[in-house]
Scaffold this motif. Sequence first.
Motif, PDB file in Angstrom:
ATOM      1  N   GLU A  69      -1.800   9.550   8.317  1.00  0.00           N
ATOM      2  CA  GLU A  69      -0.402   9.287   7.957  1.00  0.00           C
ATOM      3  C   GLU A  69       0.237  10.573   7.430  1.00  0.00           C
ATOM      4  O   GLU A  69      -0.459  11.439   6.874  1.00  0.00           O
ATOM      5  N   LEU A 111      -1.317  -4.107   4.524  1.00  0.00           N
ATOM      6  CA  LEU A 111      -0.356  -3.870   5.599  1.00  0.00           C
ATOM      7  C   LEU A 111      -1.039  -4.074   6.948  1.00  0.00           C
ATOM      8  O   LEU A 111      -2.245  -4.287   7.025  1.00  0.00           O
ATOM      9  N   GLN A 112      -0.245  -4.007   8.002  1.00  0.00           N
ATOM     10  CA  GLN A 112      -0.792  -4.101   9.345  1.00  0.00           C
ATOM     11  C   GLN A 112      -0.959  -2.710   9.935  1.00  0.00           C
ATOM     12  O   GLN A 112      -0.132  -1.824   9.727  1.00  0.00           O
ATOM     13  N   VAL A 113      -2.051  -2.533  10.653  1.00  0.00           N
ATOM     14  CA  VAL A 113      -2.232  -1.326  11.457  1.00  0.00           C
ATOM     15  C   VAL A 113      -2.372  -1.760  12.914  1.00  0.00           C
ATOM     16  O   VAL A 113      -2.732  -2.910  13.204  1.00  0.00           O
ATOM     17  N   SER A 122      -2.422   3.421  14.117  1.00  0.00           N
ATOM     18  CA  SER A 122      -1.173   3.801  13.450  1.00  0.00           C
ATOM     19  C   SER A 122      -0.539   2.559  12.823  1.00  0.00           C
ATOM     20  O   SER A 122      -1.042   1.440  12.977  1.00  0.00           O
ATOM     21  N   ARG A 123       0.589   2.764  12.138  1.00  0.00           N
ATOM     22  CA  ARG A 123       1.310   1.630  11.547  1.00  0.00           C
ATOM     23  C   ARG A 123       2.498   1.214  12.412  1.00  0.00           C
ATOM     24  O   ARG A 123       3.313   0.396  11.999  1.00  0.00           O
ATOM     25  N   ILE A 176      -5.483  -0.703   1.806  1.00  0.00           N
ATOM     26  CA  ILE A 176      -5.672   0.724   1.567  1.00  0.00           C
ATOM     27  C   ILE A 176      -6.678   0.960   0.440  1.00  0.00           C
ATOM     28  O   ILE A 176      -6.598   0.345  -0.632  1.00  0.00           O
ATOM     29  N   GLN A 191      -5.192  -6.456  10.097  1.00  0.00           N
ATOM     30  CA  GLN A 191      -4.832  -6.456   8.684  1.00  0.00           C
ATOM     31  C   GLN A 191      -5.691  -5.423   7.947  1.00  0.00           C
ATOM     32  O   GLN A 191      -6.911  -5.374   8.138  1.00  0.00           O
ATOM     33  N   SER A 210       3.946  -0.576  15.780  1.00  0.00           N
ATOM     34  CA  SER A 210       3.651  -1.531  16.853  1.00  0.00           C
ATOM     35  C   SER A 210       4.346  -1.078  18.140  1.00  0.00           C
ATOM     36  O   SER A 210       5.552  -0.823  18.150  1.00  0.00           O
ATOM     37  N   LEU A 241      -0.635   6.583   1.130  1.00  0.00           N
ATOM     38  CA  LEU A 241      -0.367   5.149   0.970  1.00  0.00           C
ATOM     39  C   LEU A 241      -1.015   4.663  -0.314  1.00  0.00           C
ATOM     40  O   LEU A 241      -2.087   5.115  -0.704  1.00  0.00           O
ATOM     41  N   ALA A 252      -2.860  -5.666  16.653  1.00  0.00           N
ATOM     42  CA  ALA A 252      -2.607  -5.654  15.211  1.00  0.00           C
ATOM     43  C   ALA A 252      -3.868  -6.025  14.432  1.00  0.00           C
ATOM     44  O   ALA A 252      -4.633  -6.905  14.837  1.00  0.00           O
TER      45      ALA A 252
END
Length: 321
Positions: A295, A305-307, A256-257, A270, A267, A259, A299, A265
């Motif tokens: 999601e 982004l971080q996942v 998921s996005r 998409i 990187q 935390s 996106l 974490a």
Amino acid sequence: MKISLKNIEKKYGQSQALWPIDVELDQQFITILGQSGCGKTTLLKLIAGLEQPSKGEIRFDDTVIYSSASRKNVKPNKRNIAMVFQDFALWPHMTIFQNIAFGLKGIIPKSAIPERVEHVMRLVKMQGYEKRKPGELSGGQQQRVALARALATKPQLILFDEPLSALDAVLREQMQDEIMHLIHELNCQAIFVTHDQTEAMTMSDQIIVMEAGRIAQIGSPEEVYRAPATPYVADFIGKVNWLHNRQSIVRPEGVSRISRPGTIAKQAQIVKSTFVGDRYLVQAQVEGQYWNFYEKQPLEHGKRLQVFIDEKQIYQLEGLH
């Protein structure tokens, strides 16, 4: 009924279709799952008696059905089983009544056949079609007739050889529900061959995953999904994200996005978002591999982004050494 296969194998000349298999099957709805050519239909035919094993023994409970050592081979019509085929295998020149009644000759008194045919036609919701011929029915209706014919003999075990593969998606899902309902209502046993993972996951009490003539894993749908035994099973059953040089996996729902405590974490960049009904399936590049996660909104392509991975949903593959 417990179906026991002991050292069962099958060769066609020098070609090994099935490597030695030792397994006991005692669940009500069992699915044999695998890619084309993996040996799943061959295994089904050995249980049915339509093919003879090259070696080994088959038992139904304590009764020996086949034994290469004692040269025993019970004929298919003496095994108290029925079979539903992919192509329905209905006689085109016979009416629906005649198709179902044909397999009852010599099994029940002639006077009892009309009542039995009426009963199974009602079970599969095909009352009133007795005088039609198969060519006058839709694919779904023909499949119901094939199922009625199998049920008519009141078998202990019904074998299904990819019976729904020719149907459209909506009808296929409907027939899945109807088949499961009938098997449980009549309290018989089913072995169902398919290459469709979703079909296997939704219908089965137990799944046999086959690979190249061998059993790769046996377990409940949850077991083969949550704890795949080999990389093949992990890739074949659902979507998978690989970790630690393909030593472990996390399923899309474990990414998921957000935390939280106990997450790791990563990187991600998409690649695309695909609408799948109630959410979007997002594909992203993570550490040089394509990952999938879900999601609520799409996106943007190329976005970085971080996942975050839920550590509790990381599974080490059992079959790796």
